[in-house]
Motif scaffolding. Structure first.
Motif, mmCIF file in Angstrom:
data_model
loop_
_atom_site.group_PDB
_atom_site.id
_atom_site.type_symbol
_atom_site.label_atom_id
_atom_site.label_comp_id
_atom_site.label_asym_id
_atom_site.label_seq_id
_atom_site.Cartn_x
_atom_site.Cartn_y
_atom_site.Cartn_z
ATOM 1 N N SER A 10 -2.337 4.980 15.817
ATOM 2 C CA SER A 10 -1.192 4.288 16.831
ATOM 3 C C SER A 10 -0.626 5.594 17.158
ATOM 4 O O SER A 10 -0.393 6.061 18.421
ATOM 5 C CB SER A 10 -0.346 3.582 15.758
ATOM 6 O OG SER A 10 -0.430 2.460 15.243
ATOM 7 N N GLU A 15 -5.247 0.213 -1.031
ATOM 8 C CA GLU A 15 -6.622 -0.239 0.177
ATOM 9 C C GLU A 15 -5.557 -0.933 1.179
ATOM 10 O O GLU A 15 -5.342 -0.566 2.097
ATOM 11 C CB GLU A 15 -8.194 -1.001 0.048
ATOM 12 C CG GLU A 15 -8.746 -0.674 -0.643
ATOM 13 C CD GLU A 15 -9.891 -1.455 -1.186
ATOM 14 O OE1 GLU A 15 -8.922 -3.046 -1.038
ATOM 15 O OE2 GLU A 15 -10.764 -1.895 -1.244
ATOM 16 N N ALA A 16 -4.174 -1.500 0.510
ATOM 17 C CA ALA A 16 -3.321 -1.863 1.830
ATOM 18 C C ALA A 16 -2.519 -1.170 2.555
ATOM 19 O O ALA A 16 -2.303 -0.731 3.375
ATOM 20 C CB ALA A 16 -2.456 -3.083 1.465
ATOM 21 N N GLU A 17 -2.237 -0.431 1.556
ATOM 22 C CA GLU A 17 -1.602 1.540 2.088
ATOM 23 C C GLU A 17 -2.465 1.580 3.083
ATOM 24 O O GLU A 17 -1.509 2.821 3.750
ATOM 25 C CB GLU A 17 -0.775 2.497 0.950
ATOM 26 C CG GLU A 17 -0.315 2.552 1.322
ATOM 27 C CD GLU A 17 1.574 2.668 1.632
ATOM 28 O OE1 GLU A 17 2.016 3.845 2.460
ATOM 29 O OE2 GLU A 17 1.620 1.387 1.644
ATOM 30 N N SER A 18 -3.036 1.925 2.124
ATOM 31 C CA SER A 18 -3.880 3.126 3.044
ATOM 32 C C SER A 18 -4.507 2.227 4.292
ATOM 33 O O SER A 18 -4.567 2.810 5.156
ATOM 34 C CB SER A 18 -5.745 3.159 2.601
ATOM 35 O OG SER A 18 -7.021 3.619 3.475
ATOM 36 N N LYS A 19 -4.828 1.074 4.237
ATOM 37 C CA LYS A 19 -4.818 0.813 5.569
ATOM 38 C C LYS A 19 -3.382 0.664 6.503
ATOM 39 O O LYS A 19 -4.198 1.240 7.608
ATOM 40 C CB LYS A 19 -5.360 -1.130 6.170
ATOM 41 C CG LYS A 19 -5.385 -1.626 7.140
ATOM 42 C CD LYS A 19 -6.161 -3.445 6.853
ATOM 43 C CE LYS A 19 -6.244 -3.510 8.046
ATOM 44 N NZ LYS A 19 -6.732 -5.211 7.756
ATOM 45 N N ARG A 20 -2.580 0.593 6.753
ATOM 46 C CA ARG A 20 -1.017 0.316 6.779
ATOM 47 C C ARG A 20 -0.745 2.113 7.250
ATOM 48 O O ARG A 20 -0.830 2.088 8.399
ATOM 49 C CB ARG A 20 0.211 0.712 5.407
ATOM 50 C CG ARG A 20 0.270 -0.833 6.237
ATOM 51 C CD ARG A 20 1.074 -1.687 5.677
ATOM 52 N NE ARG A 20 1.830 -0.686 4.417
ATOM 53 C CZ ARG A 20 1.406 -2.137 2.733
ATOM 54 N NH1 ARG A 20 0.302 -2.712 2.408
ATOM 55 N NH2 ARG A 20 1.723 -1.251 1.650
ATOM 56 N N ASN A 21 -1.862 3.195 6.581
ATOM 57 C CA ASN A 21 -1.081 4.911 7.000
ATOM 58 C C ASN A 21 -2.183 4.823 8.421
ATOM 59 O O ASN A 21 -2.146 5.499 8.677
ATOM 60 C CB ASN A 21 -1.535 5.702 6.148
ATOM 61 C CG ASN A 21 -0.357 5.797 5.126
ATOM 62 O OD1 ASN A 21 0.800 5.281 5.177
ATOM 63 N ND2 ASN A 21 -0.698 5.844 3.510
ATOM 64 N N TRP A 22 -3.666 4.325 7.797
ATOM 65 C CA TRP A 22 -4.420 4.621 8.853
ATOM 66 C C TRP A 22 -4.288 4.030 10.237
ATOM 67 O O TRP A 22 -4.796 4.249 11.177
ATOM 68 C CB TRP A 22 -5.188 4.228 8.118
ATOM 69 C CG TRP A 22 -6.864 4.102 9.604
ATOM 70 C CD1 TRP A 22 -7.507 3.597 10.095
ATOM 71 C CD2 TRP A 22 -7.185 5.658 9.638
ATOM 72 N NE1 TRP A 22 -8.397 4.072 11.097
ATOM 73 C CE2 TRP A 22 -8.316 5.713 10.791
ATOM 74 C CE3 TRP A 22 -7.347 6.937 9.674
ATOM 75 C CZ2 TRP A 22 -9.077 6.523 11.249
ATOM 76 C CZ3 TRP A 22 -7.595 8.293 10.055
ATOM 77 C CH2 TRP A 22 -8.931 7.433 10.653
ATOM 78 N N GLN A 23 -3.581 2.793 10.327
ATOM 79 C CA GLN A 23 -3.170 2.336 11.673
ATOM 80 C C GLN A 23 -1.920 2.839 12.083
ATOM 81 O O GLN A 23 -1.724 3.457 13.077
ATOM 82 C CB GLN A 23 -2.528 0.487 10.919
ATOM 83 C CG GLN A 23 -3.746 -0.611 11.128
ATOM 84 C CD GLN A 23 -3.665 -1.578 10.027
ATOM 85 O OE1 GLN A 23 -1.749 -1.713 10.064
ATOM 86 N NE2 GLN A 23 -3.916 -2.503 10.358
ATOM 87 N N LEU A 24 -1.184 3.536 11.414
ATOM 88 C CA LEU A 24 0.190 4.483 12.152
ATOM 89 C C LEU A 24 -0.649 5.310 12.618
ATOM 90 O O LEU A 24 -0.528 6.481 13.689
ATOM 91 C CB LEU A 24 0.955 4.464 10.529
ATOM 92 C CG LEU A 24 1.987 5.333 10.851
ATOM 93 C CD1 LEU A 24 3.186 5.112 12.502
ATOM 94 C CD2 LEU A 24 3.157 6.004 9.916
#
Length: 478
Positions: A149, A137-146
């Motif tokens: 952006s 979930e954290a990786e998905s959140k980082r990918n989604w934030q990227l």
């Protein structure tokens, strides 16, 4: 390198049972630490490094439920296995409600240690799965934030849609241009936004095919009035997007504002039409002057004037069609041939002539750059037929165009007296005109052989595929 052993903290005030539990769990490969009461257990837990806690209910000063409550208040508490006596089912239920991962009972048959071991294994597996889920979930959140952006840096407005066509996110450009907030967009369908400008059946039909059939949307234009923007034209493009390792599919929909470009195209078309109209008028003035001169010239020269009048008239009809066209890039062949036939009938035949000109043409379009030599070619062949094929003044000339494979076949046929020499390659010269050969060369064509006819003459000319079917916007040949 072997994986580190799990560390178990056993909290109980019974020294004998603590020694027994430690000995059994260490034999199973665990690292075991002992705490004699809840307070000391909490101190050790706060130091970190504990993977699973086994917590007894009855202890001095602070019982197991009170200790469990304190453990659950920690930032990242380890899983707790609650240990109770056999007759204390009510306590076990209370512990589970308070956040214990499992419970085991102290029995007299000696199954307590085996039950405790299985509960520890289950707690470790659950903790591992939870950590893996949190990491994903954290990786998905980082990918989604990227992704967000990247989306926000794109100048064109765009949205990302779920499979049910609801909006997941919208770029800053989209929110700014259409004067809407993220909260007003998220979870809504595109067709529901604004004044329903996007609620277009044809667009909905295309969007429904993007995800299941992987059919992208290419250059779908919508023109409408938008609040705060006025009349605008948007070009829509859509693609299916997915994330590796994630089976969820989404749609990326991009809005390109092409209002200025469309206005420039319309202005250019309007200017082209106006210029073409003026050229046509000037050519018609020249045709009128030639006609006037022909009436007062010597009879042997009249045919020359008439031929010149027909050629200029053919060009004038082309510019007349361009001035009336809304396409701006092509000329309809059938309409062009009819106008040429009409102009020739007026200039060469008159109302009392027994010669008819008939047009049979497929729905094709011709590049304006080649329309002039094409029209002059048709005019020359038809003029030759009118001048030489009907000594008695009656007959019919047929102008036809059709696509044959990767070529265009232009046919000019008459039912007149025919020619003694059926060599098609010599037809232009026999008809008294070298212009046919010139125009055929300009168009990159050839004069095709024609079979012997009992009456009349047929001239077939093959041209490169410089035309496209009606409605086409793509040039097939250079």
């Amino acid at each position: 390198m072997s994986a580190p052993r799990a560390r178990i903290l056993y909290i109980d005030d019974d020294p004998g049972l603590c020694r027994l539990v430690r000995k059994d769990l260490e034999r199973q490969g665990y690292v075991v630490e002992i705490a004699a009461d809840g307070a000391s257990g909490l101190v050790r837990i706060a130091q970190g490094g504990i993977d699973v806690i086994a917590l007894d209910h009855y202890m001095p000063n602070q019982d197991g439920l009170e200790t469990l409550a304190s453990i659950r208040n920690l930032a990242e508490p380890p899983p707790v296995i609650y240990v109770t006596a056999m007759q204390e089912g009510r306590v076990a239920v209370a512990a589970l409600k308070a956040g214990a991962a499992d419970y085991v009972t102290k029995d007299v048959q000696g199954e307590f240690l085996a039950l405790l071991q299985r509960a520890i294994e289950a707690a470790l597996d659950a903790a591992m799965l939870r950590r893996a889920k949190e990491a994903a979930e954290a990786e998905s959140k980082r990918n989604w934030q990227l992704t967000q952006s990247i989306i926000d840096t794109i100048r064109d407005p765009l949205v990302v849609l779920e499979h049910d066509m609801t909006i997941v996110t919208a770029s800053k450009a989209f929110l700014t241009i259409f004067g809407i907030t993220e909260a007003e967009v998220r979870g809504r369908r595109l067709s529901e936004l604004g004044q329903h400008q996007w609620d277009v059946p044809a667009l909905r039909h295309l969007m429904e095919k993007v995800l299941p059939e992987n059919k992208p949307i290419e250059s779908f234009e919508i023109e409408d009035n938008f609040p705060g923007l006025g009349r605008r034209v948007f070009n829509l493009n859509a693609r299916k997007i997915s994330q590796p390792g994630n089976h969820a599919l989404r749609m990326l929909l991009v809005f390109e504002d092409i209002t200025d470009r469309k206005q420039r195209e319309r202005d250019a078309l309007s200017l082209t039409n106006e210029i073409s109209h003026r050229i046509k008028n000037n050519l018609q003035v020249i045709v009128g002057l030639i006609s006037y001169e022909a009436r007062s010239t010597a009879k042997p020269c009249v045919q020359g004037y008439q031929a010149m009048q027909a050629r200029i008239g053919a060009i004038a009809q082309l510019y007349d069609l361009i001035s009336q066209s809304s396409r701006g890039g092509t000329i309809a062949v059938d309409a062009y041939l009819r106008e040429i036939a009409k102009a020739m009938s007026a200039s060469l035949l008159g109302n009392t002539s027994g010669i008819e000109i008939e047009v049979k043409a497929e729905a094709l379009e011709i590049d304006p750059d080649r329309a002039v030599p094409f029209g002059l070619l048709v005019n020359e062949l038809a003029t030759n037929a009118i001048k030489h094929a009907f000594p008695d003044g009656t007959g019919r000339v047929v102008l036809s165009v059709e696509q044959v494979g990767d070529q265009i076949e232009l046919t000019v046929a008459d039912n007149g007296v025919g020619m003694k020499d059926k060599d098609a390659a010599k037809i232009p010269e026999k008809r008294g005109s070298d212009y046919v050969a010139i125009f055929v060369r300009q168009l990159g064509g050839t004069i095709a052989p024609s079979g012997l006819e009992e009456t009349g003459t047929i001239v077939r000319i093959r041209l490169p595929l410089l035309m496209v079917p009606t409605g086409g916007a793509k040039r097939v040949a250079a």
